[in-house]
Design an enzyme around this catalytic site. Structure first.
Site, short mmCIF file in Angstrom:
data_model
loop_
_atom_site.label_atom_id
_atom_site.label_comp_id
_atom_site.label_asym_id
_atom_site.label_seq_id
_atom_site.Cartn_x
_atom_site.Cartn_y
_atom_site.Cartn_z
N LYS A 61 4.03 7.81 5.55
CA LYS A 61 2.79 8.47 5.20
C LYS A 61 2.16 9.12 6.45
O LYS A 61 2.75 10.02 6.99
CB LYS A 61 1.86 7.47 4.51
CG LYS A 61 2.56 6.60 3.44
CD LYS A 61 3.06 7.39 2.25
CE LYS A 61 3.99 6.60 1.33
NZ LYS A 61 3.49 5.33 0.85
N TYR A 118 -0.65 -1.32 -3.67
CA TYR A 118 0.42 -0.34 -3.85
C TYR A 118 1.37 -0.83 -4.96
O TYR A 118 1.79 -2.00 -4.96
CB TYR A 118 1.17 -0.17 -2.53
CG TYR A 118 2.33 0.78 -2.64
CD1 TYR A 118 2.12 2.13 -2.86
CD2 TYR A 118 3.64 0.33 -2.55
CE1 TYR A 118 3.18 3.02 -2.98
CE2 TYR A 118 4.71 1.21 -2.67
CZ TYR A 118 4.47 2.55 -2.89
OH TYR A 118 5.52 3.41 -3.01
N ASP A 136 -1.93 -4.24 5.01
CA ASP A 136 -1.19 -2.98 4.87
C ASP A 136 -2.16 -1.87 5.28
O ASP A 136 -3.11 -1.56 4.56
CB ASP A 136 -0.74 -2.83 3.40
CG ASP A 136 0.10 -1.58 3.17
OD1 ASP A 136 -0.06 -0.61 3.94
OD2 ASP A 136 0.89 -1.57 2.21
C1 LIG Z 1 4.04 4.16 0.27
C2 LIG Z 1 3.40 2.86 0.49
C3 LIG Z 1 4.18 1.69 0.65
C4 LIG Z 1 5.67 1.70 0.54
O1 LIG Z 1 6.28 2.40 1.56
P1 LIG Z 1 7.68 3.19 1.41
O2 LIG Z 1 7.84 3.81 2.75
O3 LIG Z 1 7.51 4.17 0.30
O4 LIG Z 1 8.72 2.18 1.09
C5 LIG Z 1 3.50 0.51 0.90
N1 LIG Z 1 2.15 0.46 0.96
C6 LIG Z 1 1.39 1.55 0.80
C7 LIG Z 1 -0.10 1.44 0.88
C8 LIG Z 1 1.98 2.78 0.55
O5 LIG Z 1 1.22 3.87 0.38
#
Ligand SMILES: *Cc1c(COP(=O)(O)O)cnc(C)c1O
Length: 386
Positions: free
Chosen positions: A199, A103, A174
């Site tokens: 997300k 990311y 993640d």
């Molecule tokens: C969006 C995202 C993040 C960051 O998260 P936020 O809520 O935007 O701070 C981290 N890792 C992945 C894979 C993401 O899609």
């Protein structure tokens, strides 16, 4: 026997509230709690440190990621705040190994912020044999995404986690792209799982948040300390919205997967599309690993169009149901141009080395009717190839 995904999403942390019996946790919109005497209280002192709405969300996240073994969820104000807190486990002089397709915001934090504190990161494809080559005396963390963003690469979490743990490293996954409905990295050997709950978990594009889920007692204590000491906590209303999203998480994920599978299958027959990245396609280089560690393959697809960046721009502009926007995982379909949007913060050479191109577009397939999405894609492909 383990209950099904939908049952667990609906019932996660559903403890009717004590005073009224409220089925869903109330929004405790308070900054502090009354004390009977100095330091005599009900366990709630100050809302940065404790909040019952946040605790309900934390418990739900732990139950989803670790249904068969006790775990703790710790929530943050954004995914990046969760990632920052995990990075604060490290000290000056420590070293991170991360997969090279990561990311964009995580790369920016590692390269532009942690570097100033003397924490160094090496990015690697993590192909067999790579871990030995990039390992250093001071390596402390292996940082993984799978599927990755935006190239939908798959890493063998179980294999990499066991190699990293043999060396005493902390393994962070993640899990934002998969959600716990499709993949549970703690069961595969990860120490820390984290999410941008913005997300799929929230799922309605109306709230920003983050969460880490951990089983190890020592790591739990250290992360809880950091949550309170650094203070990037989510507000109670945001926690309520995120928990509300969780109730339909499994239902939504099934539809995201149904739609994405159907669309990739149809895209393989279109001449305008030169490259389709989706772990569910048997042609994906790590399809067998994805099939072994994920229940299904998710709602994210990246494609390259025959006409390169110009065609990508025309395609995005012509789509009517897929909105051009950052983010992913909401009920509505989105299209993103990683080169200029989500991943623009990464230096160009690093993007190219990872396999990204200016012609790549990333689709977050929503839960609309698949025929409507397909009709939208077909008319946009026709315009983009003219
Ligand atoms: C969006 C995202 C993040 C960051 O998260 P936020 O809520 O935007 O701070 C981290 N890792 C992945 C894979 C993401 O899609």
């Amino acid at each position: 026997m383990e209950k099904g995904e939908s049952t667990r999403s609906v019932h996660a942390a559903m403890d009717p509230e004590q005073v009224t019996g409220s089925v869903q946790p109330p929004i405790f919109q308070t900054s502090t709690y009354v004390q009977e005497d100095f330091s005599v209280h009900k366990g709630y002192e100050y809302a940065r440190s404790q909040n019952p709405t946040r605790e309900a969300l934390e418990k739900a996240m732990a139950e989803l990621e670790s249904p068969n073994s006790p775990a703790t969820g710790i929530c943050f104000s954004s995914g990046m705040a969760a990632i920052t807190a995990v990075s604060q486990l490290l000290s000056s002089g420590d070293h991170i190994i991360a997969c090279d397709d990561l990311y964009g915001g995580t790369v920016r934090l590692f390269d532009q912020v942690l570097s100033r504190y003397g924490i160094e990161t090496t990015y690697s494809k993590l192909s067999p044999g790579d871990l030995e080559k990039v390992a250093q005396q001071n390596t402390k963390v292996l940082w993984l995404e799978s599927p990755t963003n935006p190239l939908l690469s798959i890493h063998d979490i179980k294999k990499l986690a066991s190699q990293a743990k043999a060396r005493g490293w902390i393994v962070v996954v993640d899990n934002t792209f998969a959600s716990p409905v499709l993949q549970r990295p703690l069961d595969l050997g990860a120490d820390i799982v984290l999410h941008s709950t913005t997300k799929y978990i929230g799922g309605h594009s109306d709230v920003v948040g983050g969460c880490v889920i951990i089983r190890d007692e020592q790591l739990i204590e250290r992360l809880k300390f950091l949550q309170n000491a650094a203070g990037a906590i989510p507000g109670p209303f945001d926690c309520f919205l995120t928990l509300r999203g969780i109730r339909t998480l499994a239902l939504r994920m099934e539809r995201h997967c149904d739609n994405a599978e159907e669309i990739t299958e149809r895209l393989t027959k279109r001449a305008e599309v030169t490259r389709i990245l989706y772990p569910g396609l048997p042609s994906h280089p790590n399809h067998h690993v994805a099939a072994s560690q994920m229940r299904r393959f998710g709602g994210m697809i990246s494609i390259e169009l025959e006409g390169g960046e110009m065609a990508a721009r025309k395609f995005a502009a012509a789509l009517k149901l897929f909105l051009t926007a950052e983010s992913l995982g909401g009920v509505e379909s989105l299209i993103n141009h990683p080169w200029t949007m989500t991943h623009a913060a990464i230096p160009e050479q690093q993007r190219r080395d990872a396999g990204m191109t200016p012609g790549l577009v990333r689709l977050s397939v929503g839960i609309e009717d698949v025929e409507d999405l397909w009709n939208d894609i077909v008319q946009a492909l026709q315009i983009s190839s003219q």
